[in-house]
Design a protein around this motif. Structure first.
Motif, PDB file in Angstrom:
ATOM      1  N   VAL A  61     -37.477   7.756  21.054  1.00 29.89           N
ATOM      2  CA  VAL A  61     -37.704   8.453  19.787  1.00 29.89           C
ATOM      3  C   VAL A  61     -37.986   9.926  20.032  1.00 29.89           C
ATOM      4  CG1 VAL A  61     -39.282   8.660  17.821  1.00 29.89           C
ATOM      5  CG2 VAL A  61     -38.449   6.421  18.536  1.00 29.89           C
ATOM      6  N   PHE A  62     -38.854  10.204  21.009  1.00 31.52           N
ATOM      7  CA  PHE A  62     -39.183  11.594  21.318  1.00 31.52           C
ATOM      8  C   PHE A  62     -37.967  12.336  21.892  1.00 31.52           C
ATOM      9  CE2 PHE A  62     -43.326   9.432  21.645  1.00 31.52           C
ATOM     10  CZ  PHE A  62     -44.058  10.196  20.756  1.00 31.52           C
ATOM     11  N   TYR A  63     -37.163  11.633  22.659  1.00 26.52           N
ATOM     12  CA  TYR A  63     -36.050  12.290  23.351  1.00 26.52           C
ATOM     13  C   TYR A  63     -34.848  12.508  22.437  1.00 26.52           C
ATOM     14  CZ  TYR A  63     -32.589  13.265  26.988  1.00 26.52           C
ATOM     15  OH  TYR A  63     -31.611  13.856  27.747  1.00 26.52           O
ATOM     16  N   TRP A  96     -48.393  10.749  24.911  1.00 28.58           N
ATOM     17  CA  TRP A  96     -48.337   9.429  24.273  1.00 28.58           C
ATOM     18  C   TRP A  96     -48.421   8.320  25.316  1.00 28.58           C
ATOM     19  CZ3 TRP A  96     -45.332   5.110  24.540  1.00 28.58           C
ATOM     20  CH2 TRP A  96     -45.497   4.177  23.510  1.00 28.58           C
ATOM     21  N   CYS A 137     -41.974  20.990  25.365  1.00 36.93           N
ATOM     22  CA  CYS A 137     -42.822  20.441  24.303  1.00 36.93           C
ATOM     23  C   CYS A 137     -42.571  18.946  24.116  1.00 36.93           C
ATOM     24  CB  CYS A 137     -42.577  21.196  22.995  1.00 36.93           C
ATOM     25  SG  CYS A 137     -43.105  22.916  23.024  1.00 36.93           S
ATOM     26  N   ALA A 138     -41.292  18.558  24.137  1.00 40.14           N
ATOM     27  CA  ALA A 138     -40.964  17.133  24.002  1.00 40.14           C
ATOM     28  C   ALA A 138     -41.515  16.329  25.173  1.00 40.14           C
ATOM     29  CB  ALA A 138     -39.453  16.959  23.899  1.00 40.14           C
ATOM     30  N   ALA A 192     -40.286   6.378  23.958  1.00 39.97           N
ATOM     31  CA  ALA A 192     -39.810   7.608  24.592  1.00 39.97           C
ATOM     32  C   ALA A 192     -38.448   8.013  24.039  1.00 39.97           C
ATOM     33  CB  ALA A 192     -39.733   7.423  26.107  1.00 39.97           C
ATOM     34  N   ALA A 243     -34.823  11.912  19.056  1.00 35.61           N
ATOM     35  CA  ALA A 243     -35.214  12.136  17.658  1.00 35.61           C
ATOM     36  C   ALA A 243     -34.679  11.027  16.755  1.00 35.61           C
ATOM     37  CB  ALA A 243     -34.737  13.498  17.167  1.00 35.61           C
ATOM     38  N   GLU A 287     -45.342  16.001  24.733  1.00 37.55           N
ATOM     39  CA  GLU A 287     -45.679  15.027  23.700  1.00 37.55           C
ATOM     40  C   GLU A 287     -45.467  13.607  24.198  1.00 37.55           C
ATOM     41  OE1 GLU A 287     -44.664  14.190  18.968  1.00 37.55           O
ATOM     42  OE2 GLU A 287     -43.417  15.546  20.166  1.00 37.55           O
ATOM     43  N   LEU A 288     -44.392  13.391  24.936  1.00 34.54           N
ATOM     44  CA  LEU A 288     -44.095  12.073  25.475  1.00 34.54           C
ATOM     45  C   LEU A 288     -45.133  11.657  26.508  1.00 34.54           C
ATOM     46  CD1 LEU A 288     -42.360   9.590  25.916  1.00 34.54           C
ATOM     47  CD2 LEU A 288     -40.859  10.949  27.372  1.00 34.54           C
ATOM     48  N   ALA A 317     -35.773  15.552  29.668  1.00 35.74           N
ATOM     49  CA  ALA A 317     -36.381  15.946  28.390  1.00 35.74           C
ATOM     50  C   ALA A 317     -35.787  17.271  27.928  1.00 35.74           C
ATOM     51  CB  ALA A 317     -37.888  16.076  28.549  1.00 35.74           C
ATOM     52  N   PRO A 355     -42.184   5.861  16.611  1.00 31.65           N
ATOM     53  CA  PRO A 355     -42.471   5.315  17.946  1.00 31.65           C
ATOM     54  C   PRO A 355     -42.932   3.864  17.918  1.00 31.65           C
ATOM     55  CG  PRO A 355     -43.446   7.496  17.677  1.00 31.65           C
ATOM     56  CD  PRO A 355     -42.984   7.068  16.333  1.00 31.65           C
TER      57      PRO A 355
END
Length: 335
Positions: free
Chosen positions: A108-110, A183, A175-176, A106, A112, A179-180, A171, A122
């Protein structure tokens, strides 16, 4: 009748492996386009260009192998922890590794993080998160007994879950968050052989750590005092089993997201085949875990296009009634 008698003479482990192989090839044969399995595999292995080789080697084979590996990892870790704690309700998530892996991915998604790794960011962050939570669990438990290790793991899992909820809450954009969340729901689709190569070393290490402690698991079924009297180091062996289970679960979650209830249910389905011996339960639980995840992924692919349910959601929907039935059965035995 003669056929049934011959079937009964076949060892249960062999039947499990035969069933797993059948489900494996069934998984390879199912998809949106009809592709001959053996021809596609042959063309892919021999490097021949064509649609069959592309579909089989780039889509179906990696997805099937990944589902098999993740299911086997969850089933094996569940069987090891239930044998260690002598508790049929012990779940691999109690080590805190799955929550740590989810938190790492998470992040990584948050934030970057690790942009140079692309889709593998991830995975690496999930493994790092699982490793850090495991170190925190071992530090918190000190040199305590296995039960204390799992209590420390539960505390670390709660902290990681709270941090994950905070990440979701803050978040940066919808979109983020979407995506999280997707996943976290778990899936083995859109993965390739590189993901499997990333996962396999961790699975091998976790398996070896647990397999080398099977004598301790057998002795613990008679109690810690008996295991100690046999010259076994219960505390050290328990830490090794927890370490192996955490590696298996952390690697599985880092690769495929959260796929729940497999590690809890698979050992129960395998227990009658192993005469309730925890040391003999490891292989059957791994085989049943792999079969369950493969069957769940097949069910996901058979759903109408555009309404595909995530793999982790489906395993939760199937596993929850089985878990309730297990609790009800144990309640009747205790009364």
């Amino acid at each position: 009748m003669k056929f049934l008698e011959n079937v009964r003479k076949i060892p249960s482990t062999a039947l499990l492996l035969l069933g797993l192989v059948a489900v494996f090839f069934l998984s390879l044969s199912i998809g949106s386009a009809p592709v001959p399995v053996l021809a596609g595999l042959f063309e892919w292995f021999t490097g021949q260009p064509g649609l069959n080789a592309l579909v089989m080697g780039e889509i179906r084979l990696p997805r099937t192998l990944l589902a098999l590996s993740v299911g086997a990892a969850l089933g094996l870790s569940g069987a090891a922890l239930q044998g260690l704690l002598r508790n049929p309700l012990a779940d691999p998530s109690l080590t805190g590794a799955s929550q740590g892996a989810a938190l790492g991915a998470a992040s990584v998604f948050y934030f970057a993080l690790l942009p140079g790794l692309g889709v593998f960011a991830p995975l690496l962050a999930g493994l790092i998160g699982a490793g850090l939570t495991l170190l925190l669990t071992l530090w918190l438990a000190g040199s305590g007994r296995p039960a204390l290790l799992l209590l420390a793991g539960l505390a670390v899992a709660s902290i990681s879950g709270a941090a994950l909820a905070a990440v979701l809450n803050f978040a940066p954009n919808p979109c983020a968050m979407q995506e999280l969340v997707f996943w976290l729901l778990g899936s083995v689709s859109q993965r390739g052989m590189a993901h499997l190569a990333f996962l396999l070393p961790a699975l091998v290490v976790g398996f070896v750590l647990i397999w080398r402690q099977r004598q301790l698991l057998a002795a613990l079924s008679l109690g810690e005092q008996v295991a100690t009297s046999l010259g076994l180091d219960v505390q050290r062996g328990g830490r090794i089993i927890v370490l192996g289970a955490a590696i298996l679960v952390g690697a599985a979650v880092a690769t495929a997201g959260n796929i729940g209830f497999v590690g809890l249910i698979a050992p129960h389905l395998a227990r009658p085949l192993a005469q309730n011996r925890p040391d003999r339960l490891l292989w059957p639980a791994a085989a049943i875990g792999a079969t369950l995840v493969l069957l769940a992924d097949i069910a996901v692919r058979l759903m109408p296009p555009g309404r595909e349910i995530r793999l982790g959601v489906l395993t939760a929907l199937i596993g929850t009634p089985l878990f309730i039935r297990l609790i009800w059965k144990m309640r009747r035995e205790w009364l």
